[in-house]
Design a protein around this motif. Structure first.
Motif, short mmCIF file in Angstrom:
data_model
loop_
_atom_site.label_atom_id
_atom_site.label_comp_id
_atom_site.label_asym_id
_atom_site.label_seq_id
_atom_site.Cartn_x
_atom_site.Cartn_y
_atom_site.Cartn_z
N GLY A 173 -4.84 2.72 1.73
CA GLY A 173 -4.22 1.90 0.35
C GLY A 173 -2.80 1.56 0.97
O GLY A 173 -1.85 2.47 1.64
N SER B 108 1.02 -1.03 0.55
CA SER B 108 1.62 -2.37 -0.03
C SER B 108 2.66 -2.80 1.06
O SER B 108 3.11 -1.92 2.03
CB SER B 108 2.65 -1.59 -1.29
N ASP C 58 -0.75 -6.23 -7.50
CA ASP C 58 -1.61 -5.27 -6.96
C ASP C 58 -2.58 -6.19 -6.04
O ASP C 58 -3.42 -5.64 -5.32
CB ASP C 58 -2.68 -4.83 -8.07
N ASP C 59 -2.07 -7.45 -5.73
CA ASP C 59 -2.66 -8.27 -4.84
C ASP C 59 -2.23 -7.85 -3.29
O ASP C 59 -1.05 -7.32 -3.24
CB ASP C 59 -2.50 -9.71 -4.79
N TYR D 118 0.76 -9.54 -1.89
CA TYR D 118 1.96 -9.62 -2.93
C TYR D 118 3.28 -9.58 -1.76
O TYR D 118 3.42 -8.70 -1.05
CB TYR D 118 1.80 -8.67 -3.82
N ARG E 262 -0.03 3.31 -1.03
CA ARG E 262 -0.20 2.86 -2.16
C ARG E 262 -1.54 3.56 -2.77
O ARG E 262 -2.44 3.55 -2.25
CB ARG E 262 -0.34 1.48 -2.41
N ASN F 48 -4.64 3.33 -4.72
CA ASN F 48 -5.70 2.30 -5.09
C ASN F 48 -6.81 2.65 -4.86
O ASN F 48 -7.23 3.75 -4.45
CB ASN F 48 -5.20 0.83 -4.64
N GLN G 178 6.63 -2.18 -5.90
CA GLN G 178 5.71 -1.42 -4.90
C GLN G 178 5.99 -0.13 -4.57
O GLN G 178 5.10 0.52 -4.35
CB GLN G 178 5.63 -2.33 -3.45
N HIS H 191 4.32 2.59 -6.83
CA HIS H 191 2.96 2.93 -6.46
C HIS H 191 2.84 4.16 -5.41
O HIS H 191 1.75 4.39 -4.70
CB HIS H 191 2.09 1.76 -6.13
#
Length: 656
Positions: free
Chosen positions: A121, A123, A310-311, A314, A343, A345, A395, A398
């Motif tokens: 995960g 970002s 959360d894309d 982003y 991140r 996710n 970001q 997260h």
């Protein structure tokens, strides 16, 4: 009276005083920031962003955040992320969703050019903006050329091997005079590089057919939207790393070279870069203000559209508008750089990453996105706008173990000195317009008269240590590339950005003022030596400086120029006094202010100081306050004890 009774009144005030001291000390210590255990973070990636990351890494060291960053290029940084070696990575471009067809066989075999399947995960967090600069090495008549101007078409022709000699008519037309018959050696990157990706994306979007034709001639296939591996041809030489490219160009053996690199590598060594012709028809440099202006035309996902935080993409950038930005100040090769951070996710958690590491990383990012942006200009970069600061802080929330105390919605707690109260970049308000002598087709000896560029006097136009002299002075005293000349020069001479003057002399400014996180500091302008024409600056033979005029950066006495070649009117331009003589400045080492100015052998002139805040660590003033309270107790308690003992003695008739 018993001894116990006599002692009781004495101990009461002492107890009250000590209790007060302890309470005050506890209150002060409670205001100090919480202590954090030392945490080590491992990272790798972009060498384009390395000078900024390295400075910020050192800044947070006292907070117990120890970062080991290896500047191996964006491609290897992302590979290290996918193998779980890093706690974060730095990359100028996102994870690859298609094979990089521009890569050679070696990169293909090493697995660096294929589709990147992300396992953990992540970002993207933008950290800085900057300009990809064209560093070059040219010497004419024993003097370094520092005022090169190139159109985008000429740059494209050089890096596709269509122009191979510095005396090519296209270069002559751009520059304004013929350069020597020297073969051009383009310096490109041999490793997977974000700098190459940004440079080739500009090439493919600005000159698509020419770039596709070139790629096919070298690789047999098109390079696509961009490539991180430049396909070399002809006299090109490939070097690994931004720092190595810069070193190669600056070496004595680098005569005739030109290469693309982040502006920081030129600025910190006072090395010239080419002014690039923008769509508005002006030659501009990759200064912080010009980059910031250019990037107002960038489109960022989640800032300029409805992409959700959360894309996976982003905050990623689309720079098509930057390449076509019609602002006179815009520098076309401008872009953002990013960190890749953990991140929470649906993807796997990064192995060996703990909440303690997450706390340290989130605090580091809060510093980078807030206080750290104040250092961008001095480092050779440009600060990022509020939308990207906010997005990066979102970001950060997260990251597992997030310990950031900054509110991403209101930016409360974000001491970012580059944003005003309205959230706008202050550098955009002060971004200077280029000189009219920086327009396409103007001669090197250009001067501005009644707002229009005209041919000035002097055979070369007076190249200076800070770049081209954009305003040769006539009877009205033209502006120079380092700032406006405030004293009119003689009838045929020209004031230069190093401070050289004609016979009657004009005065220039005295340096650069920048604003950092702790307050306003002043950087002295470059000082000048004496000589009949100056080293790299000064006017030409018919408009030459007097025996005491003319300066050049290479002959200065050591005060650093703010930029290797500063744009006309740029407040960061380094200039000297208009008398053409070197000026020594005394700088307060704590505040960075110029406190005295004068010649080493003469009298110094005191300089009125600005009021600045000297921001020390909170624990410094806490300890100072406690020490002051202790000293106060030492002063007060003995007299009280003395008076009490005298009173007791008088009451007991001298008996103890």
């Amino acid at each position: 009276m018993s001894r116990e009774a006599a002692r009781r009144p004495l101990t009461r005030p002492l107890g009250v005083l000590l209790s007060t001291l302890l309470a005050a000390g506890s209150a002060l210590l409670a205001q100090a920031p919480p202590a954090h255990a030392a945490v080590a973070l491992t990272a790798s990636g972009s060498s384009w962003a390395f000078p900024a990351i390295d400075q910020w890494r050192q800044d947070v060291g006292p907070q117990g955040i120890q970062i080991d960053f290896n500047a191996v290029g964006s491609a290897v940084g992302r590979q290290d992320w996918n193998t779980g070696r890093n706690d974060f990575s730095a990359s100028d471009v996102p994870f690859r969703t298609r094979a990089d067809t521009g890569a050679g066989d070696a990169a293909q075999r090493a697995g660096l050019a294929g589709v990147e399947k992300v396992v953990y995960g992540y970002s993207y967090v933008p950290i800085t903006a900057g300009g990809t600069a064209l560093m070059y090495h040219l010497t004419v008549g024993g003097k370094q050329v520092r005022d090169l101007r190139l159109s985008t078409q000429t740059i494209m022709d050089i890096f596709t091997s269509k122009i191979t000699n510095w005396n090519d008519p296209k270069i002559t037309a751009d520059y304004g005079k013929a350069l020597p018959n020297i073969p051009i050696t383009p310096v490109v990157r041999s490793d997977g590089s974000g700098a190459t990706a940004q440079f080739t994306r500009w090439m493919s979007h600005s000159f698509p057919s020419q770039w596709e034709e070139y790629c096919k001639s070298v690789n047999g296939v098109a390079c696509g939207d961009y490539t991180e591996f430049f396909p070399p041809s002809g006299r090109m030489t490939a070097q690994s790393g931004s720092d190595v490219v810069a070193t190669y160009i600056k070496a004595s053996s680098g005569e005739g070279t030109i290469g693309y690199d982040e502006y920081a590598f030129a600025k910190r060594s006072d090395w010239p870069v080419a002014k690039v012709l923008n769509p508005a028809g002006y030659y501009t440099l990759p200064t912080a203000s010009n980059v910031a202006v250019a990037l107002t035309a960038a489109k960022v996902r989640g800032v300029d559209d409805n992409t959700a935080p959360d894309d996976p993409n982003y905050l990623q950038q689309n720079l098509d508008g930057v390449y076509a930005n019609g602002d006179k100040r815009s520098y076309p090769l401008s872009s953002y750089s990013y960190l890749i951070v953990p991140r929470t996710n649906s993807l796997q958690a990064l192995p060996k990453f703990s909440n303690d590491k997450g706390g340290a990383l989130s605090r580091f990012l809060s510093y980078v996105l807030c206080q750290g942006q104040g250092e961008a200009d001095d480092l050779g970069y440009s600060p990022i706008p509020r939308g990207l600061v906010r997005g990066g802080l979102l970001q950060t929330q997260h990251i597992p173990g997030n310990a950031s105390t900054v509110n991403p919605d209101t930016l409360a707690g974000c001491a970012n000195p580059t944003l005003n109260a309205a959230g706008q970049l202050t550098i955009l308000d002060s971004a200077p317009m280029p000189s009219e002598c920086d327009t396409k087709g103007t001669p090197l000896d250009c001067k501005v008269v009644n707002g229009k560029p005209t041919s000035g006097s002097g055979s070369t136009g007076g190249a200076t240590s800070g770049g081209a002299a954009t305003g040769g002075a006539g009877s009205t005293g033209g502006a120079t590339s380092g700032g406006a000349a405030t004293g009119g020069a003689g009838s045929s001479g020209g004031a230069t950005s190093g401070g050289g003057a004609a016979a009657s002399g004009g005065t220039g400014t005295t340096g650069k003022t920048t604003t950092g996180g702790a307050g306003t500091t002043k950087t002295p302008g470059a000082t000048g030596g004496t000589g009949t024409t100056g080293t790299t600056g000064g006017a030409g033979t018919t408009g030459g400086a007097g025996t005491t005029g003319g300066t050049g950066g290479d002959a200065g006495t050591g005060a650093p120029a703010a930029d290797p070649n500063a744009a006309a009117g740029d407040p960061g331009a380094a200039v000297d006094g208009g008398d053409g003589q070197g000026v020594e400045e005394v700088v307060d080492p704590q505040t960075g202010q110029v406190v005295a100015r004068g010649r080493g052998s003469g009298t110094a002139t005191e300089v009125a100081a600005d009021v600045v805040e000297v921001a020390g660590r909170p624990e410094d003033w806490t300890l100072s306050t406690l020490t002051a309270l202790e000293l106060l107790a030492v002063v007060i308690v003995p007299p009280l004890l003395g008076r009490r003992l005298l009173r007791r003695r008088s009451q007991t008739g001298g008996r103890s």
